[in-house]
Design an enzyme around this catalytic site. Sequence first.
Site, short mmCIF file in Angstrom:
data_model
loop_
_atom_site.label_atom_id
_atom_site.label_comp_id
_atom_site.label_asym_id
_atom_site.label_seq_id
_atom_site.Cartn_x
_atom_site.Cartn_y
_atom_site.Cartn_z
N ASP A 121 0.84 -1.20 0.00
CA ASP A 121 0.00 0.00 0.00
C ASP A 121 0.88 1.26 0.00
O ASP A 121 1.97 1.27 0.57
CB ASP A 121 -0.89 -0.01 1.24
N THR A 159 -10.33 -7.39 -6.01
CA THR A 159 -11.59 -7.31 -6.76
C THR A 159 -12.20 -5.92 -6.65
O THR A 159 -12.94 -5.49 -7.54
CB THR A 159 -12.59 -8.36 -6.23
N ASN A 193 -10.44 -3.16 -6.70
CA ASN A 193 -9.63 -2.20 -7.47
C ASN A 193 -10.22 -1.88 -8.84
O ASN A 193 -9.83 -0.90 -9.47
CB ASN A 193 -8.20 -2.72 -7.66
#
Length: 258
Positions: free
Chosen positions: A32, A78, A80
């Site tokens: 991240d 999923t 994104n």
Amino acid sequence: MFSNYLQNDSSLQNDAQLDLKRVPRHIAIIMDGNGRWAQKRHLPRTAGHKAALTTVKEVTKAASNLGVKVLTLYTFSTENWKRPKSEVNFLMSLIATSFKTFMPELIANNVRVFVIGELAGLPPKTLATVQKAMRDTANNTGMILNFAINYGGRDELIKAAKDLATLAVDQQLKPEQIDEHLFADHLMTAQLGQFADPDLLIRTSGEERISNFLLWQVAYSEFVFSKVLWPDYSSAELKANIIEYQSRSRRFGGLKKE
């Protein structure tokens, strides 16, 4: 030069504190901070995603050298797909390109590529590249580099439940036969065998949530939240996070042996 000395000295201290006999067998990382890394430098988000590739290479080599058995990287969730189409298209293209450029190093380091996620939902070019990477490294016997692409933890659990329900309806399975071991056998990580569950989950950038990642598998994982943005993450930070992991007592619901 002085700052480099301090950094090198810190790295040496980390190496001295690290117990190579207690390195996590499976490390999962939520990578991240790419967008914030780029924003801090007044660059487009895509620049952060590009910079992240260098970190992936460094951390993969470091984990392999430390004796980690499985390194799972949360590459594309999923959720994104909700991002702007231009960014999604860039990420899909970047995944395909990175697999191609990364392959010689993976093969040279005896690393094997696995991928979990709904691969059928990937663009054809990305899917073809991912499948080729798995084929080309299938005979490697070293660390498994496991990419989670188009992956969602809840989707994985629902899929496993549907698979077991179908077997029950077809009378190939009795409901009372379902236990945690059978359920785990129907998860995407079943291919990882004894290393399916991460010992250590790391999330970079300072965020402290797991974002629908390996919901079943991290039931007894140790969590370490690093404030370092992923493009700035390094092998030294990885070692520091492993040292923090090693400082904890893992009792799995029981009591520590005296």
